[in-house]
Design an enzyme around this catalytic site. Structure first.
Site, short mmCIF file in Angstrom:
data_model
loop_
_atom_site.label_atom_id
_atom_site.label_comp_id
_atom_site.label_asym_id
_atom_site.label_seq_id
_atom_site.Cartn_x
_atom_site.Cartn_y
_atom_site.Cartn_z
N LYS A 13 0.92 -1.35 0.00
CA LYS A 13 0.11 0.24 0.06
C LYS A 13 0.58 1.38 -0.05
CE LYS A 13 -2.26 -1.11 3.85
NZ LYS A 13 -1.46 -2.55 4.21
N ARG A 88 -10.29 0.98 8.33
CA ARG A 88 -10.01 -0.30 8.44
C ARG A 88 -11.20 -1.01 9.17
NH1 ARG A 88 -3.70 -1.43 8.66
NH2 ARG A 88 -3.00 0.72 8.09
N ARG A 127 12.03 -6.34 5.55
CA ARG A 127 12.15 -5.14 5.96
C ARG A 127 12.41 -5.02 7.35
NH1 ARG A 127 6.66 -1.62 5.71
NH2 ARG A 127 6.03 -3.00 7.65
N ARG A 133 11.04 -2.07 11.87
CA ARG A 133 9.72 -1.27 12.56
C ARG A 133 9.55 -2.31 13.75
NH1 ARG A 133 5.02 -0.15 8.43
NH2 ARG A 133 3.83 -1.24 9.95
#
Ligand code: AP5
Length: 191
Positions: A13, A88, A127, A133
């Site tokens: 996204k 969402r 990632r 993250r």
């Protein structure tokens, strides 16, 4: 142009939002990015949101809705926007309907990116190594996928029913996915 981009965590996204926003000259508004910026700054909103994000759960609707309302009231969103990661939940859909109706505009399309679970988990684990993250750990990635399936996947049918849905295969090279998105948006009936 008022668009939404939706899809499971890791579907691409944020990556694709950049190209769509640039093309239509509208801001890409990512609720995840706004929350993370607040976490970094240590604001009250960030402290509250972090508890949910680190567990892979959704931040409560009241907090998220207010944040989006404030963001789309900003001057750069007057001509339109691309929402990445909002709405969402069904309650967020209702809230967004109200926000858009209030301004006398309408939603133009909802891009839904699909991708295999193994592929998206692989992307997020990769990632994790480069960006670190907090929610890209194996357990939290699994929980984020579950929460998406429970709370967000049903929204696809809501927007399909409104004739706004643009489903795009998110597998393959980034440029290929971008090409598919623009081809699908072109095919949306003008209203
Ligand atoms: P958010 O930041 O929106 O995270 P997410 O939905 O889990 O999505 P990601 O950013 O992980 O993935 P993406 O689909 O954007 O893919 P990306 O382009 O980054 O939300 C985080 C949290 O905030 C939520 O869990 C929740 O707690 C909270 N939150 C946010 N919105 C909320 C809301 N509305 N209500 C309540 N809570 C909310 O790509 C992923 C990786 O894959 C990248 O490394 C990228 O480089 C790579 N990649 C992308 N495309 C490809 C490709 N085609 N091939 C190979 N690699 C690719």
């Amino acid at each position: 142009m008022r668009l939404i981009i939706m899809g499971p965590p890791g579907a691409g996204k944020g990556t694709q939002a950049v190209f769509i926003a640039e093309h239509f000259k509208i801001p890409a508004i990512s609720t995840g990015d706004i929350f993370r910026a607040n976490v970094t700054r240590g604001t009250e909103l960030g402290v509250e949101a972090q508890k949910y994000m680190n567990a892979g759960e959704y931040v409560p609707d009241e907090i998220t809705n207010l944040m989006v309302r404030n963001r789309i009231d900003e001057p750069d969103a007057e001509r339109g926007f691309l929402l990445d990661g909002y709405p969402r939940t069904l309650a967020q859909v209702e809230e967004l309907d109200g926000m858009i109706a209030f301004t006398g505009h309408r939603l133009d399309g909802v891009v839904v990116l699909t991708a295999d679970r193994d592929e998206i988990v692989g992307r997020l684990l990769q990632r994790a190594q480069t960006e670190g993250r907090a929610d890209d750990t194996e357990d939290v990635i699994r929980r984020r996928q579950e929460v998406f399936a429970e709370q967000t996947a049903p929204l696809v049918e809501v927007y399909r029913g409104r004739g706004l849905l643009v489903e795009v295969d998110g597998m393959g090279a980034v440029e290929e996915v971008t090409r598919r998105i623009f081809a699908a948006l072109d095919a949306l009936p003008e209203s």
